[in-house]
Enzyme design. Structure first.
Site: not given
Lengths: 206, 251
Positions: A79, A188, A190
Site C-alpha cells: 500500500c 492489501h 493481508e
C-alpha cells in the site's frame, strides 16, 4: 525471518497475523540491526506519503532499507509502503521516495476525470487483477481475474517496465510492481482473503 | 472492475453472537470466531462487528474475540459499538480492526470524526447513521435508534464527509426489520449528497432486494444480519445471482 518495519505508520496486527497464519517467522522491526539480520523485509504503511517518508527517514531505517535492497534482499512494500518505493510522490506537494522503482505517485481524481469517469476516490474495495508479468515470483500462485482489496487515492504512473499486475478503475492502476528483488503491492494482501495469502506465501517462499 | 460489496453484520453481546442460528458446519453458532470464518468461507467481502455489550467490565472479552477473528480471517473488519473517543479507536485498531464505525459517539462529539481521520486516515473512519423519516425529512436518531436528535441526515452525512469520514453506513429505521427491501429513496438522496462510499443497511429480505439496491450507482455495499444468520440468503448464491444480473461481484 521476515522483518516487518514499524516506523509508526499504520497498524501491523493484520499483517503479522497473516504471516503467522502462514507459518512464517516475522518480527516487528524498528532497528537497523533487525533489518540487517532478516532474510526479507516488508515495508507496510497507511496514511499520507509525506508524513510516512519523513517518519521513515527519522526512524533511521531509510538508508538501511535501500542498502539491504541493493544487496539483493527481497523487499515488499505494501500500500503506502509500495508507493514509498517509487522516486517521487505528488500527494500534497512533491516528496522524495526511496527511488527503488522508477516512476511516481499521482492523484487518481484528475486522471479519472480526464478519462471521463466519476468513480469515487479513494478506490475502496475489491478489484480484479490482470497479470501482465506472469514470471513475477510473487504471482506464482495467482491468476488473472482474482480479486484483491484496495484502499487508495493515489496511484503509480510511468512504471511500465516494473508492472506485474494491474487493475482497472477507469484508468489502469498498477496493482503489483517489481524490479529485481524489490516488490510493491498497491492492494492489501493481508486483507485480500485466500488470494492475498497466496501472494504473501509466494514472498515467504523466496 | 471494482465490485459491489456484501457485508454480514454480527452483533456481539458478552462475547457471543446475538441471534446466531443454525449453521451447517459451524459447531458453536454463537461463537463469533466460528461465524466469522463461516462468512469468510462463504465469500463475504467484509465483516462488521458491533459490540453491544452493556457493561464496561465485559469490554476485554470483545477485544479478545476481535483479536482471534483477526488472526484467522483476512478480509476487512469494521468494528463499532460504544466508540466515543480516540482511545476507543485505538483499542479496537490494536485488536485488528481496519475501520472503526462511530454513531452516537460522533453525535455527542462531532470533532471525533475529524480527530480520528487525522490520526488514522479517512479510510479508517466509518460514520454510521440511524435514520428515520420525520415529517417528510430524514432525521438522525441516537442511542440505538431510540432518540430523535432532530439533525438532518443528509446534512449530517455531508458534515461527516467534510470532517474526514471515509465511508457511510446508512441504516434506515423505517425499513429495518420489515424485509421489504432497502430504503432506496433515502439511499439515492444520500448518494446525491456525498461522494464517499455508502453502505446500505436495513430492509434486506431476499436476494432481489440486493439487485434493486445495486441499481443505484451511488451505493457501494449492502449490509444485513438476520437474513444471513437465518440462512434465508446464502452469500455465495446471492453473489452469483447478482453477477448474473450484471452486477460486479467478487466470486
Amino acid at each position: 525471518m521476515i522483518a516487518v518495519i514499524d516506523y509508526g505508520v499504520g497498524n501491523l496486527f493484520s499483517l503479522t497475523s497473516s504471516l503467522a497464519y502462514l507459518g512464517a517467522e516475522a518480527e516487528i522491526s524498528t532497528t537497523r540491526e533487525q533489518l540487517q539480520q532478516a532474510d526479507k523485509i516488508i515495508l507496510p504503511g497507511v496514511g499520507a506519503f509525506g508524513d510516512a517518508a519523513i517518519k521513515l527517514r527519522q526512524s533511521g531505517l531509510e538508508d538501511m532499507v535501500k542498502e539491504q535492497a541493493a544487496a539483493g534482499k527481497p523487499l515488499f512494500g505494501i500500500c503506502l509502503g509500495m508507493q514509498l518505493l517509487f522516486e517521487k510522490s505528488y500527494e500534497y506537494g512533491e516528496h522524495d521516495g526511496l527511488g527503488l522503482i522508477k516512476g511516481g505517485i499521482y492523484p487518481l481524481t484528475p486522471d479519472l476525470k480526464a478519462a471521463g469517469f466519476d468513480y469515487k476516490v479513494p478506490q475502496m474495495g475489491w478489484n480484479d487483477l490482470k497479470i501482465v508479468a506472469p514470471d513475477c515470483p510473487l504471482l506464482k500462485y495467482s491468476k488473472t481475474g482474482e480479486y484483491v482489496y484496495f484502499v487508495h487515492s493515489y496511484y503509480a504512473k510511468n512504471c511500465e517496465e516494473s508492472l506485474a499486475a494491474t487493475c482497472n478503475y477507469g484508468v489502469e492502476v498498477p496493482a503489483l510492481v517489481y524490479s529485481g528483488n524489490v516488490f510493491g503491492a498497491q492492494f492489501h494482501p493481508e486483507k485480500s482473503g485466500a488470494v492475498g495469502l497466496k501472494i504473501l506465501q509466494a514472498f515467504i517462499d523466496m | 472492475m471494482l465490485t459491489k460489496r456484501i457485508i454480514p453484520c454480527l452483533d456481539i453481546r458478552d462475547g457471543r453472537v446475538v441471534k446466531g442460528v443454525n449453521f451447517l458446519g459451524v459447531k458453536d453458532i454463537a461463537c463469533p470466531v466460528e461465524m466469522a470464518r463461516f462468512y469468510n468461507d462463504s465469500g463475504a467481502d467484509e465483516l462488521v462487528f458491533y459490540d453491544i455489550t452493556a457493561s464496561f467490565e465485559n469490554r476485554p472479552l470483545f477485544s479478545g474475540i476481535l483479536k482471534e477473528v483477526a488472526r484467522q480471517v483476512f478480509i476487512p473488519l469494521t468494528v463499532g459499538g460504544s466508540i466515543n473517543s480516540l482511545d476507543d479507536f485505538d483499542r479496537v485498531l490494536k485488536c485488528g480492526a481496519d475501520k472503526v464505525s462511530v454513531n452516537t459517539g460522533a453525535i455527542k462529539n462531532p470533532q471525533l470524526i475529524a480527530d480520528a481521520a487525522k490520526r488514522y486516515g479517512d479510510q479508517c473512519v466509518v460514520l454510521s447513521m440511524d435514520i428515520k423519516q420525520v415529517n417528510g425529512s430524514y432525521h438522525i436518531f441516537a442511542k440505538g435508534g431510540r432518540e430523535d436528535t432532530g439533525i438532518d441526515a443528509l446534512e449530517w452525512a455531508a458534515r461527516g464527509e467534510a470532517a474526514g469520514a471515509g465511508e457511510i453506513v446508512a441504516n434506515s429505521i423505517d425499513t429495518d426489520g420489515v424485509r421489504g427491501g432497502f430504503d432506496l429513496p433515502l439511499l439515492q438522496a444520500l448518494a446525491d449528497k456525498v461522494t464517499i462510499p455508502i453502505i446500505a443497511s436495513g430492509g434486506a429480505g431476499n436476494k432481489e432486494d440486493f439487485a434493486e439496491l445495486f441499481k443505484l450507482d451511488g451505493v457501494d455495499a449492502g449490509l444485513a444480519a438476520s437474513i444471513f444468520h437465518l440462512k434465508e440468503v446464502d452469500i455465495k448464491e446471492l453473489k452469483q445471482y447478482l453477477r448474473d444480473q450484471g452486477i460486479s461481484m467478487r466470486l
